[in-house]
Design a protein around this motif. Structure first.
Motif, PDB file in Angstrom:
ATOM      1  N   VAL A 102      99.928 -31.971 130.629  1.00 23.59           N
ATOM      2  CA  VAL A 102      99.730 -33.637 129.902  1.00 23.59           C
ATOM      3  C   VAL A 102     100.769 -34.229 129.961  1.00 23.59           C
ATOM      4  O   VAL A 102     101.816 -33.592 128.767  1.00 23.59           O
ATOM      5  CB  VAL A 102      98.638 -33.582 129.238  1.00 23.59           C
ATOM      6  N   THR A 103     101.720 -34.998 130.896  1.00 21.95           N
ATOM      7  CA  THR A 103     103.387 -35.020 130.309  1.00 21.95           C
ATOM      8  C   THR A 103     102.905 -36.499 129.103  1.00 21.95           C
ATOM      9  O   THR A 103     102.118 -37.572 129.062  1.00 21.95           O
ATOM     10  CB  THR A 103     103.786 -35.175 130.775  1.00 21.95           C
ATOM     11  N   PHE A 104     104.721 -36.794 128.536  1.00 20.05           N
ATOM     12  CA  PHE A 104     104.394 -38.381 128.013  1.00 20.05           C
ATOM     13  C   PHE A 104     104.561 -39.417 128.642  1.00 20.05           C
ATOM     14  O   PHE A 104     104.327 -39.622 128.511  1.00 20.05           O
ATOM     15  CB  PHE A 104     105.531 -38.384 126.948  1.00 20.05           C
ATOM     16  N   ARG A 105     105.243 -39.052 130.114  1.00 20.52           N
ATOM     17  CA  ARG A 105     104.984 -39.959 130.601  1.00 20.52           C
ATOM     18  C   ARG A 105     103.414 -40.395 131.570  1.00 20.52           C
ATOM     19  O   ARG A 105     103.272 -41.650 131.655  1.00 20.52           O
ATOM     20  CB  ARG A 105     105.608 -40.019 132.118  1.00 20.52           C
ATOM     21  N   PHE A 106     102.829 -39.302 131.474  1.00 17.43           N
ATOM     22  CA  PHE A 106     101.430 -40.015 131.544  1.00 17.43           C
ATOM     23  C   PHE A 106     101.206 -40.805 131.078  1.00 17.43           C
ATOM     24  O   PHE A 106     100.127 -41.940 130.965  1.00 17.43           O
ATOM     25  CB  PHE A 106     100.436 -38.639 131.840  1.00 17.43           C
ATOM     26  N   CYS A 107     101.217 -40.422 129.554  1.00 15.67           N
ATOM     27  CA  CYS A 107     100.244 -40.864 128.445  1.00 15.67           C
ATOM     28  C   CYS A 107     100.910 -42.802 128.063  1.00 15.67           C
ATOM     29  O   CYS A 107     100.004 -42.858 128.045  1.00 15.67           O
ATOM     30  CB  CYS A 107     100.559 -39.517 126.923  1.00 15.67           C
ATOM     31  N   ALA A 108     102.680 -42.277 127.924  1.00 19.92           N
ATOM     32  CA  ALA A 108     102.503 -44.229 127.962  1.00 19.92           C
ATOM     33  C   ALA A 108     102.243 -44.696 129.120  1.00 19.92           C
ATOM     34  O   ALA A 108     101.986 -45.827 128.777  1.00 19.92           O
ATOM     35  CB  ALA A 108     104.580 -42.936 128.474  1.00 19.92           C
ATOM     36  N   ASN A 109     102.320 -44.193 130.748  1.00 28.52           N
ATOM     37  CA  ASN A 109     101.688 -45.158 130.960  1.00 28.52           C
ATOM     38  C   ASN A 109     100.669 -45.798 130.973  1.00 28.52           C
ATOM     39  O   ASN A 109      99.722 -46.752 131.390  1.00 28.52           O
ATOM     40  CB  ASN A 109     101.971 -44.613 132.924  1.00 28.52           C
ATOM     41  N   GLU A 110      99.343 -44.558 130.499  1.00 25.41           N
ATOM     42  CA  GLU A 110      97.791 -44.841 130.824  1.00 25.41           C
ATOM     43  C   GLU A 110      97.598 -45.706 129.440  1.00 25.41           C
ATOM     44  O   GLU A 110      97.254 -46.887 129.167  1.00 25.41           O
ATOM     45  CB  GLU A 110      97.737 -43.555 130.062  1.00 25.41           C
ATOM     46  N   GLU A 129     107.347 -51.101 129.586  1.00 16.72           N
ATOM     47  CA  GLU A 129     107.964 -49.957 131.018  1.00 16.72           C
ATOM     48  C   GLU A 129     109.465 -49.883 130.622  1.00 16.72           C
ATOM     49  O   GLU A 129     110.190 -49.124 130.879  1.00 16.72           O
ATOM     50  CB  GLU A 129     106.705 -50.394 131.745  1.00 16.72           C
ATOM     51  N   SER A 130     109.638 -51.312 130.617  1.00 20.80           N
ATOM     52  CA  SER A 130     111.641 -50.787 131.105  1.00 20.80           C
ATOM     53  C   SER A 130     112.419 -50.280 130.278  1.00 20.80           C
ATOM     54  O   SER A 130     113.293 -49.165 130.423  1.00 20.80           O
ATOM     55  CB  SER A 130     111.985 -52.375 130.936  1.00 20.80           C
ATOM     56  N   SER A 131     111.826 -50.338 128.348  1.00 14.60           N
ATOM     57  CA  SER A 131     112.089 -49.634 127.379  1.00 14.60           C
ATOM     58  C   SER A 131     111.996 -48.018 128.162  1.00 14.60           C
ATOM     59  O   SER A 131     112.967 -47.652 126.936  1.00 14.60           O
ATOM     60  CB  SER A 131     111.845 -50.097 126.406  1.00 14.60           C
ATOM     61  N   TYR A 135     115.702 -45.527 128.482  1.00 15.95           N
ATOM     62  CA  TYR A 135     115.593 -44.674 126.665  1.00 15.95           C
ATOM     63  C   TYR A 135     114.645 -43.688 126.544  1.00 15.95           C
ATOM     64  O   TYR A 135     114.918 -41.724 126.212  1.00 15.95           O
ATOM     65  CB  TYR A 135     115.562 -45.197 125.557  1.00 15.95           C
ATOM     66  N   ALA A 136     113.794 -43.758 126.860  1.00 20.09           N
ATOM     67  CA  ALA A 136     112.142 -42.109 126.500  1.00 20.09           C
ATOM     68  C   ALA A 136     112.237 -41.333 127.587  1.00 20.09           C
ATOM     69  O   ALA A 136     111.785 -40.227 127.356  1.00 20.09           O
ATOM     70  CB  ALA A 136     111.303 -42.616 126.332  1.00 20.09           C
ATOM     71  N   PHE A 137     111.909 -42.003 128.722  1.00 18.27           N
ATOM     72  CA  PHE A 137     111.950 -40.870 129.701  1.00 18.27           C
ATOM     73  C   PHE A 137     112.444 -39.473 130.556  1.00 18.27           C
ATOM     74  O   PHE A 137     112.089 -38.964 130.405  1.00 18.27           O
ATOM     75  CB  PHE A 137     111.223 -41.841 131.435  1.00 18.27           C
ATOM     76  N   PRO A 138     113.983 -39.941 130.274  1.00 21.97           N
ATOM     77  CA  PRO A 138     114.693 -39.044 130.700  1.00 21.97           C
ATOM     78  C   PRO A 138     115.077 -38.028 129.121  1.00 21.97           C
ATOM     79  O   PRO A 138     115.309 -37.037 130.529  1.00 21.97           O
ATOM     80  CB  PRO A 138     115.817 -39.844 130.399  1.00 21.97           C
ATOM     81  N   VAL A 139     114.601 -38.668 128.875  1.00 17.39           N
ATOM     82  CA  VAL A 139     114.152 -37.245 127.689  1.00 17.39           C
ATOM     83  C   VAL A 139     112.804 -36.166 127.019  1.00 17.39           C
ATOM     84  O   VAL A 139     112.444 -35.667 127.577  1.00 17.39           O
ATOM     85  CB  VAL A 139     114.484 -37.606 125.964  1.00 17.39           C
ATOM     86  N   LEU A 140     112.295 -37.253 127.636  1.00 22.39           N
ATOM     87  CA  LEU A 140     110.010 -36.531 126.808  1.00 22.39           C
ATOM     88  C   LEU A 140     109.257 -37.398 128.166  1.00 22.39           C
ATOM     89  O   LEU A 140     108.453 -36.236 128.038  1.00 22.39           O
ATOM     90  CB  LEU A 140     110.037 -37.748 126.046  1.00 22.39           C
ATOM     91  N   ILE A 150     109.916 -33.865 116.578  1.00 19.75           N
ATOM     92  CA  ILE A 150     110.914 -35.028 115.171  1.00 19.75           C
ATOM     93  C   ILE A 150     112.492 -34.904 116.261  1.00 19.75           C
ATOM     94  O   ILE A 150     113.278 -35.297 116.385  1.00 19.75           O
ATOM     95  CB  ILE A 150     110.968 -34.500 113.900  1.00 19.75           C
ATOM     96  N   GLY A 151     113.316 -33.486 116.272  1.00 21.43           N
ATOM     97  CA  GLY A 151     113.916 -33.113 117.524  1.00 21.43           C
ATOM     98  C   GLY A 151     114.248 -33.914 118.284  1.00 21.43           C
ATOM     99  O   GLY A 151     115.288 -34.695 119.337  1.00 21.43           O
ATOM    100  N   LEU A 152     113.646 -34.095 119.974  1.00 22.82           N
ATOM    101  CA  LEU A 152     112.940 -34.729 120.690  1.00 22.82           C
ATOM    102  C   LEU A 152     113.419 -36.157 120.406  1.00 22.82           C
ATOM    103  O   LEU A 152     113.685 -36.768 121.285  1.00 22.82           O
ATOM    104  CB  LEU A 152     112.016 -34.213 121.652  1.00 22.82           C
TER     105      LEU A 152
END
Length: 400
Positions: A102-110, A129-131, A135-140, A150-152
């Protein structure tokens, strides 16, 4: 004498219809509910504590399957292990294994999908969605949500924390909300690495220390009378609309969205609905005589429900009309929103009204939560006099 087991037969299980428990032996029971549905139950005692463990419905779970499950439970009980706790632990481990995919992207979209309907402003979902996409999706984005630490999170925030403090703060809060949601759904465990207090606050400077406060350029109140005189020489709805902005000290968006149904000209009252307010609370605006004159002139040009109708027959004006008007007037040095600051400076410098009256006129929160809880009124009568005095000052008839 050994306790008898395997008492039931497949036929007996199939034909059982009377409500109750039918013993197969060794703690295994067939349970028949009042509605006639059937299920398997394993009953046991561990540490002098009686417990019932559901093994599943019949016929999905056959008699043979139920006996196999009961045998496994008896072995665990013999070893001093609670079969129910063992199963719960297995489920927890299974959820953790699932969380690895389960990825961060999936959780964010849900999270956005599930909260979209509850957000007051439809633009909020687009901003989320835009922010996060920027900023977050390229890394997480493609990382398992349970691996985010916390490092990520700092890899997302540090590049923009000094240069885009407000945006960075919002991104941090959104990451925190997504990770809290993921934890509630059992996709991750432990502390939230995006939490500010006692966490990121120890490694990042506060937003106040790095953010530059940008104020809307405002006209000095000593010049407002001359400005309105110039404004009244201009034709068009935008000039009337801007004068209404000045006389009511309201936000430009509240004027743009205003509909005639919100106004009671006889009572000199404009009631702005909660969904048009930044605060999310209904706001009553007292109307001065000059403001009423502007509204009556606007009424003569009415083409639809909006006080400031657009070019078509249905919608309202664009948010750009005041900016374009100010440019035509050669006043790119000020903004329409800045007239709220003009009003506030005048109230502080030229009047004896209480600070709370002026703040309420701007629909700002007054005092702390405790004070707000005891303050039931909105100081409408006092604000009525304040806005009358402001209008007189604006048209050059007030006290100098």
């Amino acid at each position: 004498m050994a306790r008898q087991i395997n008492r039931l037969s497949p036929v007996a299980v199939k034909n059982a219809t009377k409500r109750g428990f039918y013993a197969d032996g060794g703690g295994l029971y067939l349970q028949v509910s009042p509605s006639g549905s059937k299920s398997w139950v394993y009953r046991f005692t561990l540490d002098k504590r009686k417990r019932d463990m559901g093994l599943g419905p019949y016929p999905l779970i056959s008699l043979a399957d139920a006996r196999m499950q009961a045998e496994k439970c008896r072995r665990l009980r013999y070893e001093g292990i609670d079969p129910i706790e063992k199963r719960n632990e297995q489920k927890r481990q299974s959820r953790l294994e699932t969380a690895k995919t389960v990825t961060f992207r999936f959780c964010a979209n849900e999270y956005i999908r599930l909260n979209r309907a509850g957000w007051r402003n439809p633009r909020q979902a687009k901003q989320w969605e835009s922010s996060l996409r920027t900023y977050a999706f390229p890394v997480l984005g493609d990382l398992p949500v349970d691996k985010i630490d916390i490092g990520l999170v700092l890899r997302v925030l540090e590049p923009i924390w000094q240069t885009k403090a407000e945006t960075a703060s919002r991104v941090r809060g959104r990451i925190e909300s997504v990770l809290d949601w993921a934890k509630a759904r059992k996709f991750r465990e432990g502390e939230n690495p995006a939490r500010w207090k006692g966490n990121l606050s120890m490694v990042l400077p506060s937003k106040k220390k790095v953010a530059k406060v940008v104020h809307h350029p405002a006209l000095p109140y000593t010049e407002v009378s001359d400005f309105i005189s110039d404004l009244r020489k201009r034709d068009g709805l935008s000039a009337l609309g801007l004068e209404l902005v000045i006389l009511t000290a309201c936000r430009t968006g509240e004027i743009i969205k205003a509909k005639w149904s919100e106004f009671d000209l006889d009572k000199k009252l404009w009631t702005i609905p909660a969904d048009h307010m930044k605060s999310g609370r209904e706001h009553r605006v007292p109307l001065s005589e000059p403001a009423l004159d502007v509204l009556k002139e606007l009424k003569e040009h009415s083409r639809n429900d909006f006080v400031l109708p657009g070019n078509g027959n249905k919608g309202g004006s664009s948010n750009m009309i005041f900016l374009q008007l100010l440019r035509r007037m050669g006043r790119s040095d000020i903004t329409a929103h800045g007239f709220r600051s003009t009003f506030r400076d005048w109230a502080a410098e030229k009047t004896d009204y209480q600070n709370e009256v002026a703040e309420m006129a701007l629909s700002h929160a007054v005092g702390d939560r405790v004070e707000a809880a005891y303050r039931r009124g909105d100081m409408f009568e006092k604000r009525q006099q304040l806005m009358d005095d402001w209008a007189m000052y604006c048209i050059g008839l007030g006290k100098e």
